[in-house]
Design an enzyme around this catalytic site. Structure first.
Site, PDB file in Angstrom:
ATOM      1  N   HIS A  24       0.812  -1.215   0.000  1.00 24.07           N
ATOM      2  CA  HIS A  24       0.000   0.000   0.000  1.00 24.07           C
ATOM      3  C   HIS A  24       0.847   1.267   0.000  1.00 24.07           C
ATOM      4  O   HIS A  24       0.336   2.355  -0.272  1.00 24.07           O
ATOM      5  CB  HIS A  24      -0.983   0.002   1.183  1.00 24.07           C
ATOM      6  CG  HIS A  24      -0.364   0.256   2.514  1.00 24.07           C
ATOM      7  ND1 HIS A  24      -0.128  -0.745   3.431  1.00 24.07           N
ATOM      8  CD2 HIS A  24       0.057   1.398   3.110  1.00 24.07           C
ATOM      9  CE1 HIS A  24       0.399  -0.227   4.527  1.00 24.07           C
ATOM     10  NE2 HIS A  24       0.530   1.071   4.349  1.00 24.07           N
ATOM     11  N   SER A  29       4.286   2.068   8.391  1.00 23.67           N
ATOM     12  CA  SER A  29       3.884   1.091   7.366  1.00 23.67           C
ATOM     13  C   SER A  29       5.096   0.575   6.596  1.00 23.67           C
ATOM     14  O   SER A  29       5.985   1.337   6.220  1.00 23.67           O
ATOM     15  CB  SER A  29       2.914   1.745   6.379  1.00 23.67           C
ATOM     16  OG  SER A  29       1.623   1.811   6.901  1.00 23.67           O
ATOM     17  N   GLY A  30       5.098  -0.720   6.337  1.00 27.43           N
ATOM     18  CA  GLY A  30       6.186  -1.334   5.590  1.00 27.43           C
ATOM     19  C   GLY A  30       7.371  -1.718   6.436  1.00 27.43           C
ATOM     20  O   GLY A  30       8.275  -2.423   5.975  1.00 27.43           O
ATOM     21  N   GLY A  43       3.195   6.133   9.434  1.00 34.46           N
ATOM     22  CA  GLY A  43       4.611   6.354   9.184  1.00 34.46           C
ATOM     23  C   GLY A  43       5.438   5.105   9.381  1.00 34.46           C
ATOM     24  O   GLY A  43       6.580   5.026   8.923  1.00 34.46           O
ATOM     25  N   ASP A  79      -0.543  -7.601   1.185  1.00 35.85           N
ATOM     26  CA  ASP A  79       0.072  -6.279   1.340  1.00 35.85           C
ATOM     27  C   ASP A  79       1.586  -6.425   1.487  1.00 35.85           C
ATOM     28  O   ASP A  79       2.145  -6.292   2.583  1.00 35.85           O
ATOM     29  CB  ASP A  79      -0.537  -5.570   2.552  1.00 35.85           C
ATOM     30  CG  ASP A  79      -0.135  -4.105   2.630  1.00 35.85           C
ATOM     31  OD1 ASP A  79       0.419  -3.582   1.646  1.00 35.85           O
ATOM     32  OD2 ASP A  79      -0.397  -3.483   3.688  1.00 35.85           O
TER      33      ASP A  79
END
Length: 838
Positions: free
Chosen positions: A642, A786-787, A784, A690
């Site tokens: 995403h 994410s990932g 912030g 994701d």
């Protein structure tokens, strides 16, 4: 609200993304021309002056000639300079203020003639002038009349609906400091409103100042000036090919071994046909279509809304795709190097996809239904109807899909196929496992319609009859995916249903250590001493049948030990479990002070130490923190899909990866991004699949190994029991309301939560997700992060594994609403396939 944990990019995007920027080279060429002319004339004058001095005679006639030459030179230089300044500051500015639109519409009740295919024919010129005059008249009397400049008719093509399909360019001049901007919807609305006023009797055909136009066919998209100049009449890199005979293959070959190439090939075919393009081989440098690309359009102009497919990677196995009408445009952009495209196209006659299928009463598969034009990719628009007939009212139809599933339609549109089964609407979605869809009706009608914005993956399904009163055989359990599994497989720790419906809400199996009967598979060789006698952790290198809870060695054999990878003990006979283990072993600096460690908290986090999480990466979009990532090697990172799935986020040139960093702004290595690999089944609605890979342009140097190190990838069999402690890291916000990002990398300890509890909290949790947090919610990831990584150790002092990727959650740090992570163990084959092949 369920949200992805990403940080919105700050600042607006550059408006120049919608048009080409002013070329400095173009301006410098003009200036250089003036300088060269001036120097040349001055040298000529000086030579004559020197010769005059050598003669040492005063000749008044020569003095007058020299004076005339001098005046001529001065006047010429002034004129050239004035013209150059006029061109640069007025004409050039006007050119750069141009806004370009590509559009199309169908002119009804007009017969198409073959001469319209040739832009230099008198018939084309006559029709083009007529249409151009009509469009100009519409916009000259509109609200944007002062900005409208001209319309250029690019192509006239025949149309499967009859009439003539018009492809055109429109140009507006919009000074940067004067006048309103021209929006895409506004320009389109002017045309549609002009036609709409004349519509009668629910017909879609109205009149555009006397020209019969189908209002449903009007499409206008903002375009680039470079596209307009490249496809203009007379361009040296536009080719037109026509397929007049169905099923006859016409070869296509493009070579670019002598520098860059940016060309277009316009394909048309006979009325009543569609075009199938087959790409046999395409050798390019993968770069997310930034440098090398083949873009296929469902039109004759490069219109964003008509993109059929984009080839951004090398192609080794043939891929074919089909247009929705009898036109197609191939746009090649190939940079320097030995780039090759080989393929063919052919005309296919349109066919009505309607089938009557009679099923036998006996068991077993009776046949196969496939998507239209299978194995070609699905076109943007298509329709198919299957009418099944059953021999008995007690029987229904079972459709077993290989990589596809149907779900009841909700309030959102269907993005991967629209289905109507006996007046009930379903949406299709792509998955990486089999599903069974059952229709409990004797004579059901199944209608399928394409609904993807671009070409989509094909599907197939075997159909068979089943007993509506007993869908599964005796002794079997019916999964939510429609599959049937043996009842004894329920709650055995294996996801036989492919959606965990046979494993969730199971009572925890008892630990019967004293009995002679074997322990439950969940407790055997899981790395934890579940029995005081240790019987659950002996003979773990013993070979067993391969399953989702056994470790598979390099030679294909499977052993009982679940977390055998990189644990320091060679468990496999071929010692493959200890290969590629230069990962997940940080050497953090000593803590300065306890007070310093607690100065900044991010949803219960504390400051990390230098080198403590050397695989942590900060991904910056347009100079601002947007997401996190983890290092897998010196060339590859891994993150959440995403973070890069939206169009504006997909350009790798806008991203930078900051590695080996504790404090924001003090990275040991900053790398440009070559490309992203987003999972092909990523679902933006529920964040399933994701996951994304990030390839760096340049590897980080080995001298930075103390600060930058890859994290270990888990084995597919990796398992951590409920309550296992892990760490989530990142520079994300400290709370939902916080507006200031911390400068120091934060870490928070969280616990693995069972899938049953995870589903109780959120409901829609796929097997490719896992939950981690604390009941109070005081430790969690946030926007912030994410990932970024969820890092776990199988045992104290062992190597760190990337167990999860920060994906989504309901807010940040809310009680009983843990963070949701992508379960990395489910994607090991996908990761290795892409990293090894690219």
């Amino acid at each position: 609200m369920e949200t992805a944990r990403e940080e919105s990019a700050q600042g607006s995007e550059d408006d120049a993304a919608q048009e080409d920027a002013t070329s400095v080279a173009d301006v410098s060429v003009e200036v250089a021309t003036v300088d060269a002319t001036l120097n040349k004339l001055c040298r000529r004058y000086n030579r004559r002056r020197r010769r005059a001095k050598k003669i040492k005679k005063k000749n008044p006639i020569l003095d007058l000639q020299n004076l005339a030459i001098l005046i001529t030179v001065v006047v010429f230089v002034i004129v050239v300079i004035m013209w150059s300044l006029l061109w640069v500051f007025i004409f050039r500015r006007e050119s750069n203020s141009g806004v370009y639109f590509a559009g199309m519409f169908r002119v009804a009740n007009v017969e198409f003639i073959p001469e319209y295919r040739h832009a230099d024919s008198s018939e084309f010129v006559s029709m083009a002038n007529r249409i151009q005059h009509v469009i100009t008249s519409v916009y000259r009397t509109s609200s944007v009349s002062r900005l409208y400049k001209q319309t250029v008719i690019s192509d006239l093509s025949n149309n499967n609906q009859g009439g003539v399909l018009v492809h055109f360019w429109m140009i507006f001049v919009v000074p940067h400091l004067k006048g309103p901007s021209v929006c895409e919807d506004c320009v389109s609305a002017i045309l549609k409103d002009s036609v709409h006023m004349s519509l009668k009797n629910r017909s879609s055909v109205g009149f555009l100042q006397g020209l019969p136009v189908d209002i449903d066919s009007i499409l206008v998209n903002v375009a680039l000036r470079s596209d307009y100049s490249s496809t203009a009449v007379g361009s040296q890199c536009v080719d037109k090919l026509y397929a007049g005979v169905p099923d006859v293959s016409i070869p296509l070959n493009v070579f670019s071994s002598w520098g860059g190439l940016s060309c277009y090939i316009k394909l048309t075919s006979a009325p009543g046909s569609v075009i199938r393009l087959t790409v046999k081989s395409f050798r390019i440098d993968p770069s997310d279509c930034v440098y090398d690309a083949l873009t296929v359009y469902d039109s004759l102009l490069p219109m964003r809304g008509m993109i059929l497919f984009r080839f951004c990677e090398p192609v080794s196995a043939p891929i074919s795709l089909v247009s929705t009408s009898n036109v197609m445009l191939l746009s090649f952009r190939l940079t320097q190097g030995n780039k090759i495209f080989q393929g063919l196209f052919q005309a296919l006659m349109e066919e009505q996809c309607m089938n009557m299928i009679a099923l036998p009463a006996g068991p077993g598969d009776a046949g196969v239904i496939t998507s239209p034009f299978n194995p070609s990719l699905l076109p943007r628009q298509c329709s198919c109807t299957w009418m099944f007939q059953m021999p008995s009212s007690a029987l229904g139809v079972a459709l077993r899909f290989q990589n596809y599933m149907l779900k009841l339609k909700d309030l959102q549109n269907c993005e991967h196929g629209w289905w109507k089964v006996n007046e009930i609407i379903y949406c299709g979605n792509y998955v990486d496992h089999s599903t069974v869809f059952r229709i409990p009706a004797q004579n059901p009608e199944v209608v399928f319609r394409c609904s993807s914005r671009s070409a989509a993956q094909p599907f197939s399904a075997t159909y068979s009859s089943y007993n509506t009163s007993q869908p599964c055989p005796e002794g079997h359990f019916l999964c939510s995916t429609g599959l049937c599994v043996e009842k004894f497989r329920r709650c055995d720790g294996l996801d036989d249903c492919q959606d965990e419906s046979d494993e969730i809400f199971c009572s925890k199996p008892p630990k019967i250590c004293e009995s002679s009967s074997p322990l439950h598979p969940l407790y055997i060789c899981n790395g934890e001493m579940d029995c005081s006698s240790g019987k659950d952790e002996i003979n773990c290198t013993q070979e067993t049948s391969c399953s989702g809870v056994s470790y598979q060695c390099g030679n294909g054999a499977c052993i009982l030990k679940k977390n055998a990878k990189c644990d320091g003990l060679p468990d496999c006979y071929d010692r493959s479990d200890e290969k590629d283990c230069a990962c997940g072993n940080p050497t953090p600096s000593k803590r300065v002070s306890d007070s310093a460690a607690t100065q900044q908290r991010i949803v219960g986090g504390i400051n990390a130490l230098e080198g403590e999480w050397p695989w942590q990466v900060s991904m910056h979009f347009s100079g601002q923190l947007y997401c996190g990532a983890s290092a897998l090697s010196d060339e590859w990172l891994i993150s959440a899909a995403h973070c890069f799935s939206k169009e504006r986020l997909a350009d790798p040139r806008m991203w930078m990866a900051h590695l080996g960093m504790l404090n924001q702004g003090n990275a040991k290595h900053v790398a440009e991004i070559r490309r992203f690999v987003v999972h092909e089944y990523y679902n933006a609605r529920n964040f399933d699949y994701d996951i994304a890979l990030v390839q760096l342009k340049k590897a980080w140097p080995s001298s930075l190994a103390q600060y930058i190190q890859p994290i270990c990838l888990p084995a597919p069999s990796q398992t951590f029991t409920e309550g296992h402690r892990c760490w989530v890291t990142g520079w994300g916000y400290r709370s939902e309301q916080d507006k200031v990002l911390p400068t120091v990398l934060q870490k928070a300890e969280v616990s693995i939560i069972s899938q049953s509890e995870c589903k109780r909290s959120y409901g829609a949790i796929s097997p490719r997700m896992l939950c981690a947090g604390v009941p109070s919610g005081e430790q969690d990831a946030c926007r912030g992060d994410s990932g970024g990584p969820l890092s776990c150790q199988a045992h104290s002092g062992g190597r760190w594994f990337l167990t999860g990727i920060v994906s989504w959650g309901s807010g940040c740090g809310r009680p009983n609403l843990p963070g949701v992570y992508t379960r990395v163990a489910k994607f090991i084959d996908w990761i290795q396939r892409h990293i090894q092949n690219l």
